[in-house]
Design a protein around this motif. Structure first.
Motif, PDB file in Angstrom:
ATOM      1  N   PHE A   1       7.379  -3.912  17.360  1.00 14.87           N
ATOM      2  CA  PHE A   1       7.001  -2.587  16.885  1.00 14.87           C
ATOM      3  C   PHE A   1       7.346  -2.462  15.400  1.00 14.87           C
ATOM      4  N   ARG A   2       6.413  -1.913  14.654  1.00 14.88           N
ATOM      5  CA  ARG A   2       6.644  -1.701  13.228  1.00 14.88           C
ATOM      6  C   ARG A   2       7.428  -0.408  13.029  1.00 14.88           C
ATOM      7  N   TYR A   3       8.494  -0.482  12.236  1.00 15.83           N
ATOM      8  CA  TYR A   3       9.256   0.735  11.970  1.00 15.83           C
ATOM      9  C   TYR A   3      10.009   0.601  10.648  1.00 15.83           C
ATOM     10  N   ARG A   4      10.513   1.724  10.192  1.00 15.82           N
ATOM     11  CA  ARG A   4      11.313   1.785   8.967  1.00 15.82           C
ATOM     12  C   ARG A   4      12.610   2.507   9.282  1.00 15.82           C
ATOM     13  N   ALA A   5      13.713   2.019   8.726  1.00 18.58           N
ATOM     14  CA  ALA A   5      15.018   2.649   8.948  1.00 18.58           C
ATOM     15  C   ALA A   5      15.704   2.877   7.607  1.00 18.58           C
ATOM     16  N   MET A   6      16.632   3.812   7.614  1.00 22.60           N
ATOM     17  CA  MET A   6      17.411   4.088   6.409  1.00 22.60           C
ATOM     18  C   MET A   6      18.829   4.460   6.804  1.00 22.60           C
ATOM     19  N   GLN A   7      19.774   4.064   5.972  1.00 22.59           N
ATOM     20  CA  GLN A   7      21.141   4.546   6.047  1.00 22.59           C
ATOM     21  C   GLN A   7      21.470   5.260   4.735  1.00 22.59           C
ATOM     22  N   ARG A   8      22.008   6.449   4.841  1.00 26.16           N
ATOM     23  CA  ARG A   8      22.629   7.083   3.677  1.00 26.16           C
ATOM     24  C   ARG A   8      24.133   7.022   3.918  1.00 26.16           C
ATOM     25  N   ILE A   9      24.818   6.268   3.089  1.00 28.97           N
ATOM     26  CA  ILE A   9      26.245   6.030   3.228  1.00 28.97           C
ATOM     27  C   ILE A   9      26.941   6.710   2.052  1.00 28.97           C
ATOM     28  N   GLU A  10      27.911   7.575   2.341  1.00 24.54           N
ATOM     29  CA  GLU A  10      28.504   8.342   1.251  1.00 24.54           C
ATOM     30  C   GLU A  10      29.942   8.733   1.548  1.00 24.54           C
ATOM     31  N   LEU A  11      30.679   8.927   0.478  1.00 28.89           N
ATOM     32  CA  LEU A  11      31.988   9.538   0.547  1.00 28.89           C
ATOM     33  C   LEU A  11      31.815  11.021   0.255  1.00 28.89           C
ATOM     34  N   ALA A  12      32.189  11.856   1.212  1.00 27.38           N
ATOM     35  CA  ALA A  12      32.135  13.317   1.062  1.00 27.38           C
ATOM     36  C   ALA A  12      33.578  13.793   0.965  1.00 27.38           C
ATOM     37  N   GLY A  13      34.111  13.885  -0.250  1.00 33.80           N
ATOM     38  CA  GLY A  13      35.541  14.042  -0.404  1.00 33.80           C
ATOM     39  C   GLY A  13      36.194  12.754   0.048  1.00 33.80           C
ATOM     40  N   ASP A  14      37.129  12.848   0.980  1.00 32.31           N
ATOM     41  CA  ASP A  14      37.769  11.648   1.510  1.00 32.31           C
ATOM     42  C   ASP A  14      37.060  11.108   2.740  1.00 32.31           C
ATOM     43  N   ALA A  15      36.148  11.882   3.310  1.00 30.01           N
ATOM     44  CA  ALA A  15      35.471  11.477   4.541  1.00 30.01           C
ATOM     45  C   ALA A  15      34.342  10.498   4.245  1.00 30.01           C
ATOM     46  N   LEU A  16      34.104   9.621   5.194  1.00 26.81           N
ATOM     47  CA  LEU A  16      32.956   8.710   5.183  1.00 26.81           C
ATOM     48  C   LEU A  16      31.860   9.324   6.032  1.00 26.81           C
ATOM     49  N   ARG A  17      30.671   9.411   5.472  1.00 26.08           N
ATOM     50  CA  ARG A  17      29.536   9.998   6.191  1.00 26.08           C
ATOM     51  C   ARG A  17      28.379   9.009   6.162  1.00 26.08           C
ATOM     52  N   VAL A  18      27.837   8.721   7.345  1.00 26.89           N
ATOM     53  CA  VAL A  18      26.688   7.813   7.462  1.00 26.89           C
ATOM     54  C   VAL A  18      25.588   8.536   8.230  1.00 26.89           C
ATOM     55  N   THR A  19      24.424   8.630   7.623  1.00 26.87           N
ATOM     56  CA  THR A  19      23.243   9.168   8.294  1.00 26.87           C
ATOM     57  C   THR A  19      22.273   8.031   8.547  1.00 26.87           C
ATOM     58  N   LEU A  20      21.956   7.830   9.817  1.00 26.66           N
ATOM     59  CA  LEU A  20      20.993   6.816  10.228  1.00 26.66           C
ATOM     60  C   LEU A  20      19.674   7.485  10.554  1.00 26.66           C
ATOM     61  N   SER A  21      18.583   6.899  10.121  1.00 22.76           N
ATOM     62  CA  SER A  21      17.274   7.450  10.469  1.00 22.76           C
ATOM     63  C   SER A  21      16.294   6.320  10.717  1.00 22.76           C
ATOM     64  N   ALA A  22      15.272   6.632  11.502  1.00 24.17           N
ATOM     65  CA  ALA A  22      14.229   5.649  11.804  1.00 24.17           C
ATOM     66  C   ALA A  22      12.898   6.362  11.946  1.00 24.17           C
ATOM     67  N   HIS A  23      11.839   5.631  11.629  1.00 21.33           N
ATOM     68  CA  HIS A  23      10.483   6.177  11.629  1.00 21.33           C
ATOM     69  C   HIS A  23       9.567   5.156  12.304  1.00 21.33           C
ATOM     70  N   ASN A  24       8.940   5.537  13.405  1.00 18.31           N
ATOM     71  CA  ASN A  24       8.028   4.640  14.103  1.00 18.31           C
ATOM     72  C   ASN A  24       6.708   4.559  13.349  1.00 18.31           C
TER      73      ASN A  24
END
Length: 322
Positions: free
Chosen positions: A149-172
């Motif tokens: 299956f063809r798809y696209r994914a993305m990670q947004r990896i960031e420091l929000a203050g001292d916290a680590l935040r990761v947003t995962l996304s995918a698009h079919n």
């Protein structure tokens, strides 16, 4: 209890921790540091505080040897998609077809963790405290075991203050429905005093090949409600009925790390083997072998993305001094 991000007084930082790899992306926020390895499966190589007394690691850091070997299993955390954990015999039936994943370079007997963790990710937008990583999959009909299956994914990896935040996304991007699951696979420092706190309702028992057999009670379910010692059981199991919050604590060090996740990260994996000093507490959208399961989607998770459908969810790791 106080959140370290709210502490207005910070010690002078030291940069004692170094990994000599020019492909790493270094992010910073205050005294917090994040090293991202897009070339090693879009992994996080290290997440730590550059304290005056030396680095305080919130995830198990990668080593020079792990980076040289390009081994995601020895990074701090890596993404799981388009499915989490194992698929029995590397095959399943979907939409009237057999999807055979054998021979795609995954060296495990049962297909494991998808394929994106074994591929390089492309670097997108960057700031001093964040980076976007992109992964595009175009199936190769001539490649054995390729995800069809063809798809696209993305990670947004960031420091929000001292916290680590990761947003995962995918698009079919395929012209047909695609089965899908995702997660992140963090390793934490494990000591004799490490504790895991989580509210879960049941555990998926597993056979000798770490494939699920049934959902039921287990002493680890009650133990995690009170703070389970990482050494208490020999675990490589999915847990159901997770509240989407878990805390890894090092009481002898006066610190803890709280993991919180958005839906559909409704399942939790705890990997705390008796034979190795490893500890993973993983937010995932699906149980092991969910594509072959007879149980309902409500029980095993995962989803089906329709053509052009997208999915996104965020995970936070928040450090605290206690």
């Amino acid at each position: 209890m106080r959140d370290v991000s709210l502490n207005p007084i910070r010690p002078a930082a030291t940069e004692a921790f170094q990994l000599d790899d020019p492909a790493l992306i270094a992010l910073a926020s205050g005294t917090m540091r994040l090293l991202v390895a897009p070339h090693v499966g879009g992994s996080i190589a290290a997440y730590y505080e550059a304290a005056a007394t030396g680095p305080v690691h919130w995830l198990r850091p990668a080593t020079e040897a792990a980076l040289a070997a390009r081994d995601p299993l020895r990074m701090g955390s890596f993404p799981l998609l388009p499915y989490c954990n194992r698929i029995r015999d590397a095959r399943f039936e979907f939409d009237g077809r057999t999807v055979d994943l054998a021979g795609d370079g995954n060296l495990f007997a049962h297909a494991l963790h998808g394929h994106a963790w074994r591929r390089a990710w492309r670097v997108g937008a960057r700031t001093a405290s964040s980076v976007e990583l992109h992964f595009d999959h175009e199936p190769d009909p001539h490649a054995p075991g390729d995800w069809p299956f063809r798809y696209r994914a993305m990670q947004r990896i960031e420091l929000a203050g001292d916290a680590l935040r990761v947003t995962l996304s995918a698009h079919n991007l395929a012209e047909r429905p695609m089965p899908f699951g995702m997660g992140h696979h963090p390793y934490y420092p494990r000591t004799a005093s490490t504790r895991v706190h989580a509210q879960v309702q049941g555990m998926w028992h597993a056979d000798g090949e770490v494939l699920p057999t049934h959902l039921g009670p287990h002493p680890a379910v009650d133990a995690m409600r009170e703070g389970m010692a990482a050494d208490a059981f020999d675990l490589d199991n999915n847990f159901a009925g997770w509240s989407r919050s878990a805390t890894i604590a090092w009481p002898d060090e006066g610190r803890q790390l709280t993991l919180t996740a958005q839906a559909p990260f409704d399942h939790l994996v705890v990997f705390a083997p008796a034979s190795e000093a490893l500890l993973c507490v993983e937010p995932v959208t699906n149980t092991t072998d969910c594509f072959n399961a007879d149980d309902t989607r409500d029980h095993v998770g995962g989803c089906v993305l329709m053509p052009d459908e997208q999915i996104a969810a965020t995970v936070h790791w928040t450090p605290q001094r206690v």
